[in-house]
Design a protein around this motif. Sequence first.
Motif, PDB file in Angstrom:
ATOM      1  N   MET A  18      12.491   9.550  21.067  1.00  0.00           N
ATOM      2  CA  MET A  18      12.533   8.217  20.478  1.00  0.00           C
ATOM      3  C   MET A  18      12.420   8.328  18.960  1.00  0.00           C
ATOM      4  O   MET A  18      11.624   9.127  18.453  1.00  0.00           O
ATOM      5  CB  MET A  18      11.404   7.349  21.031  1.00  0.00           C
ATOM      6  CG  MET A  18      11.429   5.906  20.543  1.00  0.00           C
ATOM      7  SD  MET A  18      10.064   4.919  21.191  1.00  0.00           S
ATOM      8  CE  MET A  18      10.409   4.954  22.954  1.00  0.00           C
ATOM      9  N   ARG A  19      13.184   7.504  18.261  1.00  0.00           N
ATOM     10  CA  ARG A  19      13.096   7.491  16.804  1.00  0.00           C
ATOM     11  C   ARG A  19      11.696   7.053  16.352  1.00  0.00           C
ATOM     12  O   ARG A  19      11.032   6.270  17.033  1.00  0.00           O
ATOM     13  CB  ARG A  19      14.130   6.536  16.219  1.00  0.00           C
ATOM     14  CG  ARG A  19      15.551   7.083  16.220  1.00  0.00           C
ATOM     15  CD  ARG A  19      16.470   6.154  15.439  1.00  0.00           C
ATOM     16  NE  ARG A  19      16.740   4.914  16.148  1.00  0.00           N
ATOM     17  CZ  ARG A  19      17.222   3.820  15.582  1.00  0.00           C
ATOM     18  NH1 ARG A  19      17.463   3.782  14.287  1.00  0.00           N
ATOM     19  NH2 ARG A  19      17.469   2.734  16.303  1.00  0.00           N
ATOM     20  N   THR A  20      11.296   7.553  15.203  1.00  0.00           N
ATOM     21  CA  THR A  20       9.987   7.204  14.659  1.00  0.00           C
ATOM     22  C   THR A  20      10.123   6.846  13.184  1.00  0.00           C
ATOM     23  O   THR A  20      11.135   7.131  12.550  1.00  0.00           O
ATOM     24  CB  THR A  20       8.989   8.376  14.795  1.00  0.00           C
ATOM     25  OG1 THR A  20       9.481   9.501  14.050  1.00  0.00           O
ATOM     26  CG2 THR A  20       8.790   8.762  16.251  1.00  0.00           C
ATOM     27  N   ILE A  21       9.086   6.211  12.665  1.00  0.00           N
ATOM     28  CA  ILE A  21       8.974   6.000  11.228  1.00  0.00           C
ATOM     29  C   ILE A  21       7.634   6.569  10.786  1.00  0.00           C
ATOM     30  O   ILE A  21       6.747   6.828  11.617  1.00  0.00           O
ATOM     31  CB  ILE A  21       9.087   4.518  10.823  1.00  0.00           C
ATOM     32  CG1 ILE A  21       7.859   3.723  11.318  1.00  0.00           C
ATOM     33  CG2 ILE A  21      10.367   3.895  11.357  1.00  0.00           C
ATOM     34  CD1 ILE A  21       7.746   2.324  10.721  1.00  0.00           C
ATOM     35  N   GLN A  22       7.486   6.754   9.491  1.00  0.00           N
ATOM     36  CA  GLN A  22       6.217   7.215   8.947  1.00  0.00           C
ATOM     37  C   GLN A  22       5.576   6.069   8.182  1.00  0.00           C
ATOM     38  O   GLN A  22       6.254   5.356   7.436  1.00  0.00           O
ATOM     39  CB  GLN A  22       6.440   8.402   8.022  1.00  0.00           C
ATOM     40  CG  GLN A  22       5.198   9.268   7.821  1.00  0.00           C
ATOM     41  CD  GLN A  22       4.759   9.985   9.080  1.00  0.00           C
ATOM     42  OE1 GLN A  22       5.579  10.525   9.822  1.00  0.00           O
ATOM     43  NE2 GLN A  22       3.458   9.986   9.355  1.00  0.00           N
ATOM     44  N   ILE A  23       4.287   5.883   8.393  1.00  0.00           N
ATOM     45  CA  ILE A  23       3.531   4.859   7.661  1.00  0.00           C
ATOM     46  C   ILE A  23       2.442   5.549   6.860  1.00  0.00           C
ATOM     47  O   ILE A  23       1.661   6.334   7.411  1.00  0.00           O
ATOM     48  CB  ILE A  23       2.941   3.804   8.621  1.00  0.00           C
ATOM     49  CG1 ILE A  23       4.072   2.995   9.276  1.00  0.00           C
ATOM     50  CG2 ILE A  23       1.974   2.875   7.877  1.00  0.00           C
ATOM     51  CD1 ILE A  23       3.607   1.935  10.249  1.00  0.00           C
ATOM     52  N   GLU A  24       2.415   5.263   5.580  1.00  0.00           N
ATOM     53  CA  GLU A  24       1.450   5.912   4.687  1.00  0.00           C
ATOM     54  C   GLU A  24       0.023   5.666   5.169  1.00  0.00           C
ATOM     55  O   GLU A  24      -0.360   4.540   5.483  1.00  0.00           O
ATOM     56  CB  GLU A  24       1.625   5.364   3.264  1.00  0.00           C
ATOM     57  CG  GLU A  24       0.809   6.094   2.222  1.00  0.00           C
ATOM     58  CD  GLU A  24       1.079   5.585   0.818  1.00  0.00           C
ATOM     59  OE1 GLU A  24       0.278   5.916  -0.089  1.00  0.00           O
ATOM     60  OE2 GLU A  24       2.075   4.854   0.625  1.00  0.00           O
ATOM     61  N   GLY A  25      -0.733   6.746   5.237  1.00  0.00           N
ATOM     62  CA  GLY A  25      -2.101   6.674   5.727  1.00  0.00           C
ATOM     63  C   GLY A  25      -2.278   7.347   7.068  1.00  0.00           C
ATOM     64  O   GLY A  25      -3.396   7.709   7.438  1.00  0.00           O
TER      65      GLY A  25
ATOM     66  N   ASP B 181      -1.255  10.435   9.861  1.00  0.00           N
ATOM     67  CA  ASP B 181      -0.693  11.775   9.992  1.00  0.00           C
ATOM     68  C   ASP B 181       0.147  11.900  11.257  1.00  0.00           C
ATOM     69  O   ASP B 181       0.639  12.975  11.583  1.00  0.00           O
ATOM     70  CB  ASP B 181      -1.800  12.830  10.000  1.00  0.00           C
ATOM     71  CG  ASP B 181      -2.840  12.604  11.080  1.00  0.00           C
ATOM     72  OD1 ASP B 181      -2.651  11.682  11.912  1.00  0.00           O
ATOM     73  OD2 ASP B 181      -3.840  13.334  11.106  1.00  0.00           O
ATOM     74  N   LYS B 182       0.331  10.787  11.964  1.00  0.00           N
ATOM     75  CA  LYS B 182       1.179  10.748  13.159  1.00  0.00           C
ATOM     76  C   LYS B 182       2.366   9.819  12.904  1.00  0.00           C
ATOM     77  O   LYS B 182       2.222   8.808  12.207  1.00  0.00           O
ATOM     78  CB  LYS B 182       0.391  10.221  14.374  1.00  0.00           C
ATOM     79  CG  LYS B 182      -0.673  11.163  14.894  1.00  0.00           C
ATOM     80  CD  LYS B 182      -1.430  10.570  16.061  1.00  0.00           C
ATOM     81  CE  LYS B 182      -2.456   9.550  15.604  1.00  0.00           C
ATOM     82  NZ  LYS B 182      -3.390   9.143  16.693  1.00  0.00           N
ATOM     83  N   PRO B 183       3.530  10.142  13.458  1.00  0.00           N
ATOM     84  CA  PRO B 183       4.654   9.216  13.357  1.00  0.00           C
ATOM     85  C   PRO B 183       4.419   7.997  14.243  1.00  0.00           C
ATOM     86  O   PRO B 183       3.612   8.040  15.177  1.00  0.00           O
ATOM     87  CB  PRO B 183       5.841  10.052  13.853  1.00  0.00           C
ATOM     88  CG  PRO B 183       5.220  11.025  14.807  1.00  0.00           C
ATOM     89  CD  PRO B 183       3.869  11.348  14.232  1.00  0.00           C
ATOM     90  N   VAL B 184       5.128   6.923  13.954  1.00  0.00           N
ATOM     91  CA  VAL B 184       5.022   5.684  14.724  1.00  0.00           C
ATOM     92  C   VAL B 184       6.349   5.453  15.447  1.00  0.00           C
ATOM     93  O   VAL B 184       7.408   5.424  14.815  1.00  0.00           O
ATOM     94  CB  VAL B 184       4.704   4.489  13.803  1.00  0.00           C
ATOM     95  CG1 VAL B 184       4.687   3.178  14.588  1.00  0.00           C
ATOM     96  CG2 VAL B 184       3.371   4.716  13.084  1.00  0.00           C
ATOM     97  N   ALA B 185       6.303   5.302  16.758  1.00  0.00           N
ATOM     98  CA  ALA B 185       7.518   5.102  17.539  1.00  0.00           C
ATOM     99  C   ALA B 185       8.197   3.806  17.145  1.00  0.00           C
ATOM    100  O   ALA B 185       7.538   2.791  16.873  1.00  0.00           O
ATOM    101  CB  ALA B 185       7.192   5.087  19.033  1.00  0.00           C
ATOM    102  N   CYS B 186       9.538   3.821  17.134  1.00  0.00           N
ATOM    103  CA  CYS B 186      10.263   2.610  16.727  1.00  0.00           C
ATOM    104  C   CYS B 186      10.102   1.484  17.742  1.00  0.00           C
ATOM    105  O   CYS B 186      10.278   0.313  17.402  1.00  0.00           O
ATOM    106  CB  CYS B 186      11.734   2.918  16.488  1.00  0.00           C
ATOM    107  SG  CYS B 186      12.683   3.324  17.967  1.00  0.00           S
TER     108      CYS B 186
END
Length: 309
Positions: free
Chosen positions: A1-8, A10-15
């Motif tokens: 699944m595609r993910t994005i990164q959110i500052e703060g 250390d884990k990616p966030v699933a789309c």
Amino acid sequence: MRTIQIEGLDKPVACLIQGSDYFRPSVYDKVCSVLDSYFAIGGNTIDTAYGYCGGESEQAIGQWMKDRGNRSDVVILTKGAHHDKNGPRVNPEAIAHDLGISLERLGTDYIDLYALHRDDPNVPVSIIVDALNEHIRAGRIKAIGGSNWTVQRLQEANDYAAASGQVGFTFSSPNLSLAKAKEAFWAGCVSVDAADCAWHEQQQFPLLSWSSQARGFFTGRFSPEVQDNADMVRVFYSDANWERLRRAEQLGKEKGVSTIQIALAYVLNQPFPTCALIGAQSPEELESCRQGAEIVLTRDELNWLEHVE
């Protein structure tokens, strides 16, 4: 699944972010089925809130994480400081109260993504940012955001955070969908417009959209003649949205996918980082969302879907 990164984080966030506004310990078997299936397709992020189901949503998620022993693999998005019968509660005391109880219910000592469920424009952003940064320094929160905050208030808060050497907001959770809301679905809710999207694109500011599929507007259940849902009529029934529905149907046929998958792809193909909060309650609904998340739309296709006369 595609993910994005959110500052703060250390884990990616699933789309695709799994919603939980129907989770309760009394339907724990269903909670486990939904979350196990969601994680099996590559998801990792669960949306909840202090106020969902009187707190039972967070309790059910906490029990599931305890039973699975997987807290370190899960990104928790929870929200607090929602108004009550007495009015707005966006203040340091309410934030500390709601956050403390959310941590206890979830059985964790930190929240990955913490959002203020509403805004109170009468409260200076300095007070809010200072309070949230206390919890970041204490390790109780990794990243902060606004749910139903305007981009103007987000910018104001981040300008203050930068000037004071503190952590600013790194995500926003308003409504973004192909069907454009005529008015707020609930009091105090924010739906982004073209100018807001331009700000998100310029800033490359992550947007986590609730009601990303317009509460079922694109399922085929609704038409101008179907008037049995007053909220849907009030918020989404418009000539422009019926045209957007028609165009989504047409594009779906061309691509061999469903109309609602096109609506989901619209959210996930914006020119800035986006995630869609989904309410899948069955393997079939979850698979539909998974397929929709894989659709690629061009900027021209996005513009054609959205911009109707």
